[in-house]
Design an enzyme around this catalytic site. Structure first.
Site, PDB file in Angstrom:
ATOM      1  N   THR A 305      -2.570 -27.442   5.212  1.00  0.00           N
ATOM      2  CA  THR A 305      -1.496 -27.212   6.168  1.00  0.00           C
ATOM      3  C   THR A 305      -0.593 -26.091   5.676  1.00  0.00           C
ATOM      4  O   THR A 305      -0.664 -25.674   4.521  1.00  0.00           O
ATOM      5  CB  THR A 305      -0.625 -28.466   6.363  1.00  0.00           C
ATOM      6  OG1 THR A 305       0.256 -28.608   5.238  1.00  0.00           O
ATOM      7  CG2 THR A 305      -1.453 -29.716   6.540  1.00  0.00           C
ATOM      8  N   ASP A 306       0.266 -25.635   6.548  1.00  0.00           N
ATOM      9  CA  ASP A 306       1.369 -24.783   6.126  1.00  0.00           C
ATOM     10  C   ASP A 306       2.578 -25.693   5.889  1.00  0.00           C
ATOM     11  O   ASP A 306       2.499 -26.918   5.961  1.00  0.00           O
ATOM     12  CB  ASP A 306       1.648 -23.702   7.163  1.00  0.00           C
ATOM     13  CG  ASP A 306       2.270 -22.447   6.551  1.00  0.00           C
ATOM     14  OD1 ASP A 306       2.910 -22.556   5.490  1.00  0.00           O
ATOM     15  OD2 ASP A 306       2.135 -21.370   7.141  1.00  0.00           O
ATOM     16  N   TRP A 307       3.701 -25.090   5.635  1.00  0.00           N
ATOM     17  CA  TRP A 307       4.911 -25.743   5.147  1.00  0.00           C
ATOM     18  C   TRP A 307       5.389 -26.880   6.061  1.00  0.00           C
ATOM     19  O   TRP A 307       5.802 -26.655   7.177  1.00  0.00           O
ATOM     20  CB  TRP A 307       5.985 -24.670   5.012  1.00  0.00           C
ATOM     21  CG  TRP A 307       7.264 -25.085   4.377  1.00  0.00           C
ATOM     22  CD1 TRP A 307       8.417 -25.413   5.009  1.00  0.00           C
ATOM     23  CD2 TRP A 307       7.530 -25.188   2.985  1.00  0.00           C
ATOM     24  NE1 TRP A 307       9.395 -25.718   4.089  1.00  0.00           N
ATOM     25  CE2 TRP A 307       8.876 -25.583   2.839  1.00  0.00           C
ATOM     26  CE3 TRP A 307       6.755 -24.988   1.837  1.00  0.00           C
ATOM     27  CZ2 TRP A 307       9.463 -25.782   1.588  1.00  0.00           C
ATOM     28  CZ3 TRP A 307       7.346 -25.178   0.599  1.00  0.00           C
ATOM     29  CH2 TRP A 307       8.679 -25.570   0.489  1.00  0.00           C
ATOM     30  N   ASP A 309       4.099 -28.983   7.926  1.00  0.00           N
ATOM     31  CA  ASP A 309       3.666 -28.963   9.315  1.00  0.00           C
ATOM     32  C   ASP A 309       3.150 -30.294   9.842  1.00  0.00           C
ATOM     33  O   ASP A 309       3.098 -30.479  11.065  1.00  0.00           O
ATOM     34  CB  ASP A 309       2.633 -27.858   9.524  1.00  0.00           C
ATOM     35  CG  ASP A 309       3.303 -26.498   9.644  1.00  0.00           C
ATOM     36  OD1 ASP A 309       4.454 -26.448  10.107  1.00  0.00           O
ATOM     37  OD2 ASP A 309       2.687 -25.488   9.269  1.00  0.00           O
TER      38      ASP A 309
END
Length: 759
Positions: A305-307, A309
């Site tokens: 994932t990104d930050w 998310d």
């Protein structure tokens, strides 16, 4: 209520209504696969979920009075209690190699105390060189690399970045960005390879091969992370992490090809788009993360994932009623690792979900298998830290010269009235503007810090544009006044007085460093103060050389109309000042070409490949009318194209069309020319693009020299995605364009009918 939520969730996850293609049969297990399976068989559920958990370095560190170190109690909790499998670098600033050795060693020493001794994988954003290690080689940002149209430079930059990242004892690089740089407002466009899918996919594949080499596990290479899958670069508002509306056909035609190519190039990891498309957050889309990514592209690496998310599925997107439901949705959709990043709720929720039967053990084992496989491939079990003595070339002059070459080939000459450039050494030069004397305007974001706001400190030994010009032509010949800050005038009267005494004005406009949401803007126009400065300087009657140092194409139409020459530097990195000075004074010949369409007006934002449809009525003067077109760039010499030749008049399925063209340096100076081949289709079952880049090459030519450039075209190169999201090559008439040369040919298909009525 619960039933309604489940129904709504299912509806969200199925907005993109295409069935997945059947998966290929699984290949025989490799030796690494067998090792991974044996290790997984020994693992508890808690150890498995720990591998899927990624926390930021802040969680395991303390920083007091700018002194950073791993906190013994925090790292023990992360590893021995939660079995954390990955840590990412976020806050703070660049450190030297010695400090990185201490940090990574402390983490891996603690990992060795855990029951199964599984090493941690540390990830970092080394997106244009090792941006968080002092003394490293910083290259131009991706948008500038794209302007080189030189795949070999991208490969070399990737190779050097990998070397210096491993020299910092870090094996995982969150790069490259493969997003389509389609929206000029978007603050991350400078991290992309531009607006063209073919340019993105070829430059992206080259840098991935540089990062990973022939053996990603050797001590000089790292795992690449292609990002941000998928459609991140075209938010409807132009603001970071805001919704996009992208039909599936467009997604497959323009946004998906760079990722498909990256998978073929062997990229081992992938980061997911933080936003949502057509109302579906990508972190919740089983269609995109499993059906397309795994089923169609056959990607077998880690999807991270990104930050925060997964949390945002509840907090921002509102498709999960609770944080626990968010974890369930994301993991079942296909997320392998969660960038949590500050605490351990993901870990606790996922264990509960498995016990409740809402996430299967098979899904957990699948994710953990991918994570452990990459760790084995990277050699982390045998070499979790690395040997400090193995990297004698770190920060070397050899590496620096590659960055110089990249910056030099990126810088793009857009205007050169009366051949005012190159300047003569010894001329009296007045340098001014907000980007003239700061490294922030050359390096951009992700440089020493997240926002790149300390580049003047960490790159103090590098030359700003002003310093490079002073060094090139002598301090006595150069005067300087800032004239304006980014958005306000500053000593403009002094600037005008100094300009009147000079032979030429070098006016440096553009942007300071930023990235992500911090770089969001409401107006693409250049701040008015910078335009005012240009207007006042133009009144002096002295020729103005406009230098644009910017991460995205700001609207500069009024200021640009006043210049005698215009030079685009993009964000050209630590050596960008020297490269620019060499070009301004003729020690280097510019050869960059625009990797995006440069707009003339803030409300007229177009991409070149839809040019024909932007004009609607032929009499409409408000259609496609950019300041400069994609692929445009001048040189101090001239190039002539001739003898465009096709090997056959008709191309059939399973055949190859060979295209040759002669390129001659018709001027007086040695130069490099990027030779761009476009195709266009006369008629198709959907409105065909005006033209599309299908191949390119870069050649160096001495005055009077001619070289024959050869390209190969096959049916797949002419394909497009039709109205039912199928990739097809339809029979019909096509045109090849290289420079000012054009030739037509017919494609003959045994299966897809022609739309021309001729075949």
């Amino acid at each position: 209520m619960r039933r309604i939520f489940i129904i709504a969730s299912v509806a969200c996850l199925n907005v993109l209504l295409l069935a997945a293609q059947p998966q290929k049969s699984q290949p025989a297990a490799s030796a690494i696969d067998k090792k991974v399976d044996a290790l997984i068989a020994k693992m508890t559920l808690e150890e498995k979920v720990g591998q899927m958990t990624e926390v930021t370095s802040d969680v395991v560190s303390t920083t007091t009075n700018d002194v950073h170190q791993i906190d013994a109690a925090k790292i023990k909790e992360a590893i021995l209690k939660y079995h954390v499998g990955s840590i990412l670098n976020v806050s703070g600033h660049a450190y030297d190699r010695k400090h990185w050795f201490e940090v990574i060693s402390a983490i891996q020493q603690e990992a060795a105390q855990d029951r199964l001794k599984i090493p941690v994988i540390y990830g970092i954003d080394a997106i244009h060189g090792v941006t968080y290690t002092t003394g490293s080689t910083l290259f131009p940002q991706e948008i500038a690399m794209a302007a080189t149209f030189n795949k070999e430079i991208a490969y070399k930059a990737g190779e050097i970045t990998a070397y210096e990242t491993r020299a910092s004892y870090i094996p995982w690089n969150y790069s490259p960005v493969l997003d389509l740089g389609k929206s000029p407002l978007w603050p991350r466009i400078y991290e992309t390879f531009g607006e063209d899918p073919y340019l993105i996919k070829t430059m992206g594949a080259s840098i991935i091969k540089g990062y990973q080499g022939n053996d990603v596990g050797d001590k000089y290479h790292v795992a690449a992370c292609m990002k941000h899958y998928l459609g991140y670069g075209d938010p409807l508002s132009g603001k970071d992490r805001t919704p996009a509306w992208i039909p599936d056909r467009y997604m497959r035609e323009y946004f998906l090809p760079p990722f498909a190519e990256a998978v073929k190039a062997g990229a081992r990891t992938l980061m997911i788009n933080s936003g949502e498309i057509n109302g579906v957050p990508l972190h919740a889309s089983k269609y995109m993360l499993t059906d397309v990514l795994r089923g169609e592209l056959h990607f077998d690496g880690i999807a991270v994932t990104d930050w925060r998310d997964i949390e945002y599925l509840h907090d921002r997107h509102h498709i999960a009623a609770t944080q626990k439901d968010a974890v369930m949705i994301a993991v079942n959709a296909g997320v392998d690792m969660s960038m949590v990043p500050y605490e351990y709720s993901f870990y606790n929720y996922l264990i509960e979900l498995v016990h409740e039967g809402k996430v299967s053990m098979a899904r957990i084992n699948e994710a953990v298998h991918r994570i452990l496989k990459v760790k084995y491939e990277l050699g982390l079990f045998e070499r979790p830290v690395g040997n400090p003595d193995d990297y004698p070339k770190f920060g070397s002059d050899e590496f620096k010269q590659v960055s110089v070459q990249a910056a030099t080939e990126a810088i793009t000459l857009l205007k050169n009235n009366n051949n005012i450039l190159p300047l003569k050494k010894g001329m009296k030069v007045f340098v001014t503007g907000p980007t003239a004397n700061t490294m922030r305007a050359l390096d951009g974001g992700w440089s020493y810090t997240w926002q790149g706001d300390q580049s003047d400190k960490f790159a103090a030994n590098k030359n700003t544009i002003l310093e490079a010009i002073q060094q090139k032509t002598g301090k006595d010949n150069v005067s300087y006044e800032p004239g304006a800050a980014f958005d306000s005038l500053q000593n403009i009267n002094d600037a005008v007085k100094a300009a009147k005494k000079a032979d030429v004005i070098v006016l440096c406009l553009g942007e300071l460093s930023y990235t992500e949401n911090v770089g969001n803007i409401d107006d693409l126009n250049l701040p008015w103060a910078q335009t005012q400065l240009a207007m006042e300087l133009a009144k002096t009657g002295k020729p103005v050389i406009l230098v644009l140092a910017e991460g995205r194409p700001r609207i500069v139409t009024q200021a640009e109309s006043l210049s005698a020459a215009t030079v685009m530097t993009y964000l050209s990195g630590n050596e960008g000042g020297d490269a620019l000075a060499s070009i301004l004074f003729g020690d280097a010949n510019p050869s960059g070409k625009l990797p995006f369409t440069y707009p003339k007006y803030a409300n007229s934002l177009n991409n070149y490949y839809r040019k024909n449809l932007e004009n609607g009525n032929p009499d409409d003067k408000h259609g496609y009318n950019p300041l400069y077109e994609f692929g445009f760039g001048l040189s101090y010499t001239t190039f002539g194209y001739s003898n465009l030749h096709l090997s056959k008049p008709d191309l059939k399925e399973n055949e190859t069309l060979t295209v040759t063209v002669d390129v001659k340096n018709t001027g007086q100076v040695e130069g490099k020319e990027s030779v761009l081949l476009y195709t266009s289709q006369s008629y198709a079952s959907i409105s065909p693009d005006y033209k599309r880049l299908r191949a390119y090459d870069k050649v160096s030519l001495k005055p009077g020299e001619t070289k024959t450039v050869t390209f190969k075209i096959i049916a797949k190169d002419l394909a497009f995605v039709n109205d039912v999201s199928k990739t097809v090559t339809e029979a019909g008439e096509f045109k090849i364009q290289v420079g000012d040369q054009t030739q037509n040919f017919n494609y003959i298909s045994n299966t897809v009918p022609s739309r021309t009525g001729k075949l």
